[in-house]
Write a protein that holds these residues in place. Structure first.
Motif, PDB file in Angstrom:
ATOM      1  N   CYS A   1       1.783   4.881  16.872  1.00  0.00           N
ATOM      2  CA  CYS A   1       1.120   3.515  16.352  1.00  0.00           C
ATOM      3  C   CYS A   1      -0.542   3.337  16.574  1.00  0.00           C
ATOM      4  O   CYS A   1      -0.992   2.868  15.573  1.00  0.00           O
TER       5      CYS A   1
ATOM      6  N   GLU B   1      -1.561   4.882  13.118  1.00  0.00           N
ATOM      7  CA  GLU B   1      -1.429   3.953  12.072  1.00  0.00           C
ATOM      8  C   GLU B   1      -2.220   2.795  12.154  1.00  0.00           C
ATOM      9  O   GLU B   1      -1.966   1.777  11.280  1.00  0.00           O
TER      10      GLU B   1
ATOM     11  N   TYR C   1      -0.927   0.358  14.237  1.00  0.00           N
ATOM     12  CA  TYR C   1       0.361  -0.701  14.440  1.00  0.00           C
ATOM     13  C   TYR C   1       0.055  -1.164  15.715  1.00  0.00           C
ATOM     14  O   TYR C   1      -0.100  -0.604  16.757  1.00  0.00           O
ATOM     15  N   ASP C   2       0.451  -2.594  15.809  1.00  0.00           N
ATOM     16  CA  ASP C   2       0.631  -3.155  17.343  1.00  0.00           C
ATOM     17  C   ASP C   2       1.973  -2.978  17.746  1.00  0.00           C
ATOM     18  O   ASP C   2       2.904  -3.021  16.809  1.00  0.00           O
TER      19      ASP C   2
ATOM     20  N   ASN D   1       4.047  -3.436  14.495  1.00  0.00           N
ATOM     21  CA  ASN D   1       3.587  -3.697  13.131  1.00  0.00           C
ATOM     22  C   ASN D   1       4.001  -4.868  12.811  1.00  0.00           C
ATOM     23  O   ASN D   1       4.165  -5.178  11.449  1.00  0.00           O
TER      24      ASN D   1
END
Length: 462
Positions: A68, A71, A73-74, A89
């Protein structure tokens, strides 16, 4: 007539019989795939692949967090101890679909109960999926256990950086590749690949070479083309054997799964698109197919099931489909019942006496002759059916339907055009439901090369 019969047999019956060869041939004896990385499966064939190396001491949560981070992402955990992921995400847990970690076990996904205790370096491939369970996760490998994500990016080879050169060994596989934007990457196909029309045009111009038949691909011809990836049909033992041989020669292969139902077709579309680096096109193609089938199902509504016999020819004792086939699954999706569902889980030959005993309400014939284009030609075929066939409700009620010419392919190939077959089968079984919506939406007893004129509810991939 003989040549088209051979074509149908090769595309369905013989190809399925070859599955019996798989235990003898085995899967592959080449070096096992050692690809490492994380799949993040958001559900409904929305998957992101992150290639990465797993550091010593990294657990399942660590792997997700690193993926993540790459990328951007959270991640939100449900509890402070990170025992349960709530969202990735901003994609939160859904009812019956929660985030869990899965790893490959003998080719299938296995749930990891506590990712905090899972040592990531022990696994080549990790999947974090928002799914209902193992069966709801997109396959991480092809049918022979090889990761399919690592070959390409946006149609270009990960090894050379050049535009991909791909070879397809089956008509259904060619159609799948074409549906996800790979048609301009194809440099070789089997003899019988003929759709979309651009495939035939490229064959005539020499841009696409023929590399053998469906069950007898030619190793030397394939190698001579120098493909980056060769796509094979996992329902055919000879294709698995060929993939093993080509991999030993240094060529990458993707062996799609035996498409025994529509859901497996969706997986195959995803795998094919991902292998050529066009994953976003897979989601579009799958969504269009699903929406068409869902629309047709909605129009039919709740109806008494009709007993259907699907025949691969007009011969007295023909080949037909059992329960474990895409054709049987398709019949069930239009509220039909395959009369031979309980007799076999594959394609097999039945006697005319068996057909009579089942008393089908509807008979669908994939006709192995030239395209039927007139009522006269249709009557010629029906009147020459075996007398035992005529002692069924289907014949007495005029429910004999033929698919010939180009239309025969849509019922004999597990590709994206199954949505077209779905609509035509639905209109055969429940014509009133469609005429209630549009009185002009009727279909004939026979379909030929112009079958698409009777399609109204097909969704187009974005």
């Amino acid at each position: 007539m003989r040549s088209l019969k051979v074509k149908l047999a090769l595309s369905v019956a013989i190809g399925v019989l070859a599955v019996a060869m798989v235990p003898v041939i085995g899967l592959t004896t080449v070096e096992a795939d050692s690809t490492e990385g994380v799949m993040i499966d958001f559900g409904y064939w929305d998957v992101v692949w992150i290639p990465m190396s797993f550091d010593e001491g990294m657990n399942g949560n660590d792997a997700l967090e690193k993926a993540c981070e790459i990328e951007e992402y959270d991640i939100v955990y449900l509890y402070d101890d990170k025992s349960q992921v709530f969202s990735v995400n901003e994609q939160v847990n859904l009812f019956g679909m929660q985030w869990h970690m899965y790893v490959l076990d003998s080719g299938s996904w296995s749930l990891i109960e506590d990712p905090r205790d899972a040592e990531a370096p022990s696994y080549g491939l990790i999947c974090w999926a928002r799914a209902s369970g193992e069966n709801g996760v997109v396959p991480g490998t092809d049918s022979t256990g090889f990761t399919y994500y690592r070959y390409a990016n946006n149609g270009f080879s990960s090894k050379t950086g050049e535009k991909l050169r791909i070879v397809s060994l089956a008509p259904s596989v060619t159609e799948i590749l074409s549906s996800v934007g790979g048609i301009d990457l194809i440099v070789g196909t089997d003899l019988y690949s003929n759709y979309p029309k651009e495939i035939l045009d490229k064959k005539k111009s020499g841009a696409i070479s023929v590399v053998g038949g469906y069950t007898d691909p030619n190793y030397e011809w394939i190698v001579k083309l120098g493909p980056d990836i060769v796509f094979c049909d996992g329902g055919t033992g000879e294709h698995i054997n060929m993939a093993n041989k080509l991999r030993k020669s240094g060529l990458d292969c993707v062996v799609l799964f035996d498409a025994v139902d529509v859901e497996t077709l969706y997986d195959n579309i995803w795998i094919a698109a991902s292998a050529i680096g066009l994953e976003e096109n897979a989601h579009s193609s799958i969504t269009a197919t699903r929406m068409t089938i869902d629309t047709i199902t909605g129009i039919i509504g709740t109806q008494p099931s009709k007993r259907v016999f699907l025949s691969l020819s007009a011969d007295p004792s023909p080949w037909t489909s059992g329960s474990g086939t895409f054709a049987s699954d398709l019949i069930s999706k239009v509220s039909g019942t395959n009369i031979f569902d309980s007799q076999s889980s594959s394609w097999f030959m039945v006697s005319k006496e068996q057909i009579h005993a089942k008393q089908p309400n509807v008979i669908i014939i994939i006709y192995g002759g030239k395209a039927i284009v007139s009522e006269e030609e249709y009557r010629y075929v029906v009147e020459r059916l075996d007398p035992v066939w005529k002692e069924t409700p289907a014949y007495r009620n005029g429910e004999i339907h033929t698919f010939s010419g180009a239309s025969a392919d849509i019922l004999s190939r597990p590709g994206p055009r199954l949505a077209e077959a779905d609509e035509l089968l639905a209109k055969i079984l429940y014509p009133d439901q469609f005429m209630n919506k549009d009185p002009l939406d009727t279909v004939p007893k026979y379909f030929g090369d112009d079958y698409q004129r009777y399609l109204k509810y097909q969704r187009v991939a974005a």
